[in-house]
Design a protein around this motif. Structure first.
Motif, mmCIF file in Angstrom:
data_model
loop_
_atom_site.group_PDB
_atom_site.id
_atom_site.type_symbol
_atom_site.label_atom_id
_atom_site.label_comp_id
_atom_site.label_asym_id
_atom_site.label_seq_id
_atom_site.Cartn_x
_atom_site.Cartn_y
_atom_site.Cartn_z
ATOM 1 N N TYR A 142 0.807 -1.214 0.000
ATOM 2 C CA TYR A 142 0.000 0.000 0.000
ATOM 3 C C TYR A 142 0.845 1.271 0.000
ATOM 4 C CZ TYR A 142 -3.549 -3.398 1.247
ATOM 5 O OH TYR A 142 -4.384 -4.492 1.248
ATOM 6 N N ARG A 143 2.156 1.131 -0.062
ATOM 7 C CA ARG A 143 3.039 2.294 -0.050
ATOM 8 C C ARG A 143 3.204 2.878 -1.457
ATOM 9 N NH1 ARG A 143 5.767 3.074 4.614
ATOM 10 N NH2 ARG A 143 5.815 1.385 6.121
ATOM 11 N N ILE A 144 3.704 4.111 -1.516
ATOM 12 C CA ILE A 144 4.008 4.715 -2.811
ATOM 13 C C ILE A 144 5.222 4.008 -3.400
ATOM 14 C CG2 ILE A 144 3.066 6.949 -2.107
ATOM 15 C CD1 ILE A 144 5.937 7.966 -1.866
ATOM 16 N N ASN A 145 5.455 4.175 -4.690
ATOM 17 C CA ASN A 145 6.477 3.412 -5.397
ATOM 18 C C ASN A 145 7.875 3.581 -4.834
ATOM 19 O OD1 ASN A 145 4.721 2.202 -7.199
ATOM 20 N ND2 ASN A 145 4.849 3.865 -8.675
ATOM 21 N N PHE A 146 8.257 4.796 -4.416
ATOM 22 C CA PHE A 146 9.608 4.993 -3.889
ATOM 23 C C PHE A 146 9.811 4.153 -2.635
ATOM 24 C CE2 PHE A 146 12.828 7.033 -1.253
ATOM 25 C CZ PHE A 146 13.857 7.218 -2.166
ATOM 26 N N ASP A 147 8.784 4.103 -1.796
ATOM 27 C CA ASP A 147 8.866 3.279 -0.583
ATOM 28 C C ASP A 147 9.007 1.805 -0.943
ATOM 29 O OD1 ASP A 147 8.821 5.279 1.207
ATOM 30 O OD2 ASP A 147 6.869 4.847 2.057
ATOM 31 N N LYS A 148 8.257 1.362 -1.962
ATOM 32 C CA LYS A 148 8.289 -0.047 -2.341
ATOM 33 C C LYS A 148 9.660 -0.442 -2.876
ATOM 34 C CE LYS A 148 3.391 -0.434 -3.614
ATOM 35 N NZ LYS A 148 2.456 -0.653 -4.732
ATOM 36 N N LYS A 149 10.230 0.420 -3.721
ATOM 37 C CA LYS A 149 11.445 0.066 -4.440
ATOM 38 C C LYS A 149 12.723 0.364 -3.658
ATOM 39 C CE LYS A 149 9.305 0.989 -8.947
ATOM 40 N NZ LYS A 149 9.312 1.856 -10.147
ATOM 41 N N SER A 150 12.712 1.439 -2.883
ATOM 42 C CA SER A 150 13.974 1.940 -2.347
ATOM 43 C C SER A 150 14.130 1.858 -0.837
ATOM 44 C CB SER A 150 14.143 3.415 -2.768
ATOM 45 O OG SER A 150 14.082 3.540 -4.170
ATOM 46 N N PHE A 151 13.024 1.775 -0.111
ATOM 47 C CA PHE A 151 13.131 1.883 1.337
ATOM 48 C C PHE A 151 14.019 0.803 1.935
ATOM 49 C CE2 PHE A 151 11.365 0.402 5.445
ATOM 50 C CZ PHE A 151 11.938 1.390 6.220
ATOM 51 N N TYR A 152 13.719 -0.470 1.666
ATOM 52 C CA TYR A 152 14.461 -1.558 2.295
ATOM 53 C C TYR A 152 15.923 -1.598 1.862
ATOM 54 C CZ TYR A 152 10.378 -3.578 4.564
ATOM 55 O OH TYR A 152 9.300 -3.777 5.384
ATOM 56 N N ASN A 153 16.224 -1.046 0.693
ATOM 57 C CA ASN A 153 17.613 -1.024 0.232
ATOM 58 C C ASN A 153 18.486 -0.076 1.047
ATOM 59 O OD1 ASN A 153 16.950 -2.799 -1.825
ATOM 60 N ND2 ASN A 153 16.523 -1.171 -3.301
ATOM 61 N N ARG A 154 17.862 0.811 1.801
ATOM 62 C CA ARG A 154 18.611 1.804 2.567
ATOM 63 C C ARG A 154 18.754 1.426 4.041
ATOM 64 N NH1 ARG A 154 16.943 4.260 -1.885
ATOM 65 N NH2 ARG A 154 17.887 6.221 -2.544
ATOM 66 N N LEU A 155 18.423 0.176 4.374
ATOM 67 C CA LEU A 155 18.523 -0.287 5.752
ATOM 68 C C LEU A 155 19.620 -1.337 5.876
ATOM 69 C CD1 LEU A 155 14.737 -0.795 6.593
ATOM 70 C CD2 LEU A 155 16.136 1.240 6.978
ATOM 71 N N ASN A 156 20.139 -1.478 7.099
ATOM 72 C CA ASN A 156 21.085 -2.566 7.316
ATOM 73 C C ASN A 156 20.318 -3.885 7.385
ATOM 74 O OD1 ASN A 156 20.155 -3.036 10.034
ATOM 75 N ND2 ASN A 156 21.449 -1.349 10.736
ATOM 76 N N ASP A 157 21.047 -5.002 7.322
ATOM 77 C CA ASP A 157 20.407 -6.315 7.228
ATOM 78 C C ASP A 157 19.491 -6.605 8.412
ATOM 79 O OD1 ASP A 157 21.712 -6.738 4.867
ATOM 80 O OD2 ASP A 157 23.331 -7.931 5.730
ATOM 81 N N GLU A 158 19.942 -6.250 9.610
ATOM 82 C CA GLU A 158 19.168 -6.551 10.821
ATOM 83 C C GLU A 158 17.825 -5.814 10.812
ATOM 84 O OE1 GLU A 158 19.550 -6.206 15.719
ATOM 85 O OE2 GLU A 158 21.238 -5.654 14.430
ATOM 86 N N ASP A 159 17.862 -4.502 10.502
ATOM 87 C CA ASP A 159 16.619 -3.722 10.485
ATOM 88 C C ASP A 159 15.699 -4.177 9.358
ATOM 89 O OD1 ASP A 159 17.389 -2.225 12.660
ATOM 90 O OD2 ASP A 159 18.265 -0.614 11.469
ATOM 91 N N ARG A 160 16.281 -4.521 8.215
ATOM 92 C CA ARG A 160 15.478 -4.977 7.075
ATOM 93 C C ARG A 160 14.741 -6.266 7.426
ATOM 94 N NH1 ARG A 160 19.287 -6.088 3.790
ATOM 95 N NH2 ARG A 160 19.584 -3.923 3.119
ATOM 96 N N GLU A 161 15.448 -7.209 8.009
ATOM 97 C CA GLU A 161 14.835 -8.488 8.370
ATOM 98 C C GLU A 161 13.747 -8.304 9.432
ATOM 99 O OE1 GLU A 161 18.001 -11.028 9.556
ATOM 100 O OE2 GLU A 161 18.931 -11.086 7.566
ATOM 101 N N HIS A 162 13.998 -7.397 10.382
ATOM 102 C CA HIS A 162 13.013 -7.140 11.441
ATOM 103 C C HIS A 162 11.709 -6.598 10.854
ATOM 104 C CE1 HIS A 162 11.136 -5.662 15.079
ATOM 105 N NE2 HIS A 162 11.176 -4.426 14.607
ATOM 106 N N LEU A 163 11.805 -5.606 9.967
ATOM 107 C CA LEU A 163 10.597 -5.002 9.408
ATOM 108 C C LEU A 163 9.892 -5.947 8.442
ATOM 109 C CD1 LEU A 163 11.664 -1.285 8.809
ATOM 110 C CD2 LEU A 163 10.372 -2.249 10.707
ATOM 111 N N MET A 164 10.652 -6.710 7.696
ATOM 112 C CA MET A 164 10.027 -7.652 6.763
ATOM 113 C C MET A 164 9.258 -8.739 7.514
ATOM 114 S SD MET A 164 12.882 -7.997 3.719
ATOM 115 C CE MET A 164 11.833 -8.995 2.674
ATOM 116 N N ALA A 165 9.797 -9.146 8.680
ATOM 117 C CA ALA A 165 9.077 -10.117 9.515
ATOM 118 C C ALA A 165 7.795 -9.503 10.068
ATOM 119 C CB ALA A 165 9.977 -10.597 10.649
ATOM 120 N N LEU A 166 7.853 -8.222 10.412
ATOM 121 C CA LEU A 166 6.685 -7.523 10.946
ATOM 122 C C LEU A 166 5.587 -7.399 9.880
ATOM 123 C CD1 LEU A 166 6.155 -6.303 13.756
ATOM 124 C CD2 LEU A 166 6.774 -4.069 12.816
#
Length: 366
Positions: A142-166
């Motif tokens: 439900y996010r805008i395209n920039f959030d979909k494409k770029s947000f997770y690429n700007r996080l470290n592995d730990e934070d990315r995995e945490h949010l993806m699990a959420l």
């Protein structure tokens, strides 16, 4: 008589709040690159640290609400506390909006004294804020395209995995929808709320058309305009009653909630004056308020960034003001609840609830 002390170890103010750590947590970076530290960088750090502290409290309240919702049947005794927790979040949000005024005491030139030393750090990387968004129901799809494409690429592995699990867990939106779908009063014995409501809507729209046709002072052009406007209203109601139309509009993004949950929300709004629905109505209203406060926060943030940066890109790589403007318009949690007024009818037109339904809802005295 003095109250008995319950703690065995004396509690000292500074130690309890860990002020030695807390007040030593502001580390401006501008002094590392220039002779003198930028004066307003301290304000910038403190305001954002305060944001993160309040985000932590919002998450604390949201997790309690989610736990309360995560039951086969929501305990009606918890309605009051859920409303209280949601109201606390709203009051925190109001405070967060006020903090923007403090940040705006910094001029664009004051900001430029240290802004380029922050690359690529950005509020875009606030994990707690993203947690709040995800818990409320703003999942990736439900996010805008920039959030979909770029947000997770700007996080470290730990934070990315945490949010993806959420993302995989049910949020407030999901729990709200499930709670509304479980409401048993749309169809009860020989009474169909949907049918009675649809008849009331048809009568209301027919009366409106009769009024338009009989207003002598209307010009033909104005009459045609009002008839077209009334027809649009009729089409919106038809979508609520017609399953195929509703599903088609849902696929196009006009609705997110299921048809049954939306009808239940309409039922609660229409019969809000009944004792059994006063707290459910307040609960829905608080969620609308939370969405509104976040929208206002995003809007004020957008205006502030425009003032500070103009057309410059953000430090996190987004388009700055343009990106924030898109999130203000599109990153909403409960759009269907905001649009609820579309489907309300006057109290005088409400279908009367039959005695057996009033009894089932605890509205009828013995």
């Amino acid at each position: 008589m003095c109250a008995m002390q319950k703690n065995t170890t004396p509690c000292y103010y500074g130690e309890y709040l860990q002020l030695d750590k807390f007040l030593d947590a502001q580390k401006p970076v501008s002094g590392q690159y220039q002779d003198k530290e930028a004066h307003d960088e301290m304000l910038f750090i403190i305001v954002h640290q305060a944001y993160e502290l309040w985000f932590k409290q919002i998450l604390h309240e949201l997790n309690w609400v989610l736990e309360a919702f995560n039951e086969p049947v929501l305990d009606t005794k918890k309605y009051g506390r859920i409303v209280q927790r949601l109201d606390r979040i709203i009051q925190i949000q109001k405070l967060l909006n006020q903090q923007i005024g403090i940040l705006e005491t910094m001029t664009p030139l004051d900001f430029l004294d240290f802004r380029d030393y922050l690359v690529p750090a950005s509020g875009f990387q606030s994990i707690q804020f993203k947690e709040i968004e995800i818990l409320l129901g703003l999942k990736m799809e439900y996010r805008i395209n920039f959030d979909k494409k770029s947000f997770y690429n700007r996080l470290n592995d730990e934070d990315r995995e945490h949010l993806m699990a959420l993302e995989e867990k049910p949020g407030v939106f999901d729990q709200l929808e499930a709670w509304l779908e479980r409401m048993p009063f749309l169809e009860k014995k020989n009474f169909s709320f949907v049918e009675a409501y649809q008849n009331a809507v048809e009568e209301m729209l027919s009366n409106d058309r009769e009024i338009i046709d009989n207003i002598d002072c209307l010009s033909d052009k104005d009459r045609e305009f009002q008839i077209k406007d009334l027809e649009k209203t009729r089409q919106q109601f038809d979508a609520l009653f017609n399953k195929e139309t509703f599903e088609r509009l849902s696929a196009e993004g006009h609705f997110r909630m299921s048809q049954k949950s939306l009808l239940s929300a309409v039922f609660i709004n229409l019969y809000r004056d009944e004792p059994a629905f006063q707290q459910p109505y307040q609960l829905i209203g608080k969620l609308v308020d939370i969405d509104e406060e976040f929208t206002q926060w995003r809007y004020r943030h957008t205006i502030m960034v425009h003032r500070m940066l103009g057309a410059k890109i953000g430090t996190g790589g987004s388009s700055g003001h343009d990106y924030l403007k898109q999130t203000t318009q599109n990153n909403r949690f409960f759009k269907d609840l905001f649009n609820m007024s579309t489907f309300l009818i006057p109290r005088s037109s409400l279908p009367k609830l039959p005695p057996h339904l009033e009894e089932a809802m605890g509205l009828k005295s013995e």
